[in-house]
Design a protein around this motif. Structure first.
Motif, PDB file in Angstrom:
ATOM      1  N   ASP A 145       4.007   1.594  -1.132  1.00 18.12           N
ATOM      2  CA  ASP A 145       4.671   1.725  -2.428  1.00 18.12           C
ATOM      3  C   ASP A 145       3.526   2.138  -3.784  1.00 18.12           C
ATOM      4  O   ASP A 145       3.774   3.079  -4.320  1.00 18.12           O
ATOM      5  CB  ASP A 145       5.411   0.111  -2.981  1.00 18.12           C
ATOM      6  N   LEU A 146       2.350   1.611  -3.633  1.00 16.27           N
ATOM      7  CA  LEU A 146       1.227   2.112  -4.339  1.00 16.27           C
ATOM      8  C   LEU A 146       0.975   3.693  -4.087  1.00 16.27           C
ATOM      9  O   LEU A 146       0.738   4.281  -5.289  1.00 16.27           O
ATOM     10  CB  LEU A 146      -0.270   1.353  -4.271  1.00 16.27           C
ATOM     11  N   ALA A 147       0.893   3.916  -3.050  1.00 19.43           N
ATOM     12  CA  ALA A 147       0.588   5.359  -2.665  1.00 19.43           C
ATOM     13  C   ALA A 147       1.689   6.217  -3.184  1.00 19.43           C
ATOM     14  O   ALA A 147       1.465   7.267  -3.720  1.00 19.43           O
ATOM     15  CB  ALA A 147       0.414   5.535  -1.292  1.00 19.43           C
TER      16      ALA A 147
ATOM     17  N   GLN B 160       0.733  -1.134   0.094  1.00 14.97           N
ATOM     18  CA  GLN B 160      -0.039  -0.081   0.118  1.00 14.97           C
ATOM     19  C   GLN B 160       0.862   1.356   0.054  1.00 14.97           C
ATOM     20  O   GLN B 160       0.612   2.091  -0.713  1.00 14.97           O
ATOM     21  CB  GLN B 160      -0.923  -0.128   1.153  1.00 14.97           C
TER      22      GLN B 160
ATOM     23  N   SER C   8       3.860   5.551  -5.663  1.00 20.05           N
ATOM     24  CA  SER C   8       3.737   5.719  -7.029  1.00 20.05           C
ATOM     25  C   SER C   8       2.962   6.445  -7.740  1.00 20.05           C
ATOM     26  O   SER C   8       2.798   7.006  -9.025  1.00 20.05           O
ATOM     27  CB  SER C   8       3.837   4.237  -7.764  1.00 20.05           C
ATOM     28  N   GLU C   9       1.719   6.740  -6.960  1.00 19.45           N
ATOM     29  CA  GLU C   9       0.676   7.590  -7.471  1.00 19.45           C
ATOM     30  C   GLU C   9       0.866   9.099  -7.298  1.00 19.45           C
ATOM     31  O   GLU C   9       0.111  10.092  -7.984  1.00 19.45           O
ATOM     32  CB  GLU C   9      -0.676   7.419  -6.784  1.00 19.45           C
ATOM     33  N   LEU C  10       2.034   9.479  -6.822  1.00 18.57           N
ATOM     34  CA  LEU C  10       2.380  10.760  -6.601  1.00 18.57           C
ATOM     35  C   LEU C  10       3.081  11.456  -7.590  1.00 18.57           C
ATOM     36  O   LEU C  10       3.459  11.175  -8.572  1.00 18.57           O
ATOM     37  CB  LEU C  10       3.490  10.980  -5.484  1.00 18.57           C
TER      38      LEU C  10
END
Length: 117
Positions: free
Chosen positions: A111-113, A109, A115-117
């Motif tokens: 890492d996903l957050a 979670q 990568s969305e930046l």
């Protein structure tokens, strides 16, 4: 009747049915883990177990109960369905995996957050 999944018999991923592969095959069957987690809380009747499992059809629940009984992980008592000592030992053995999966979830979670930046 539910197909027995037992050690030393062919299972998904292992023609020899080595015990760890048989265990993963059994636990990977739809609804089996949910049934075990629910029964880890307390014994339940069929109706209580069906309600606790949400969307499971009665025929599927009956099939999975038979499968878990053949694997000697649950039994029927006056109180309803409950885990055997082997079933209780399995749930206890899975506790470290539950802890690991929580840590894994947090890493994924995060890492996903990021990568969305």
């Amino acid at each position: 009747m539910a197909k027995p999944i037992v050690p030393h018999q062919p299972v998904r991923g292992s023609d020899s049915g080595i015990p760890i592969m048989a265990a993963f095959d059994l636990l990977g069957q739809k609804w089996n883990m949910r049934i075990l987690w629910q029964l880890n809380q307390s014994p339940m009747t069929f109706r209580q177990l069906q309600q606790a499992c949400g969307q499971v059809a009665p025929s599927m629940l009956n099939s999975r109960i038979k499968q878990l009984k053949l694997a000697q992980l649950l039994l029927i008592t006056e109180a309803g369905y409950e885990l055997t000592q082997t079933g209780q030992a399995l749930v206890t053995a899975l506790d470290p995996l539950r802890d690991w999966s929580q840590q894994w979830s947090e890493v994924v979670q995060s890492d996903l957050a990021a990568s969305e930046l």
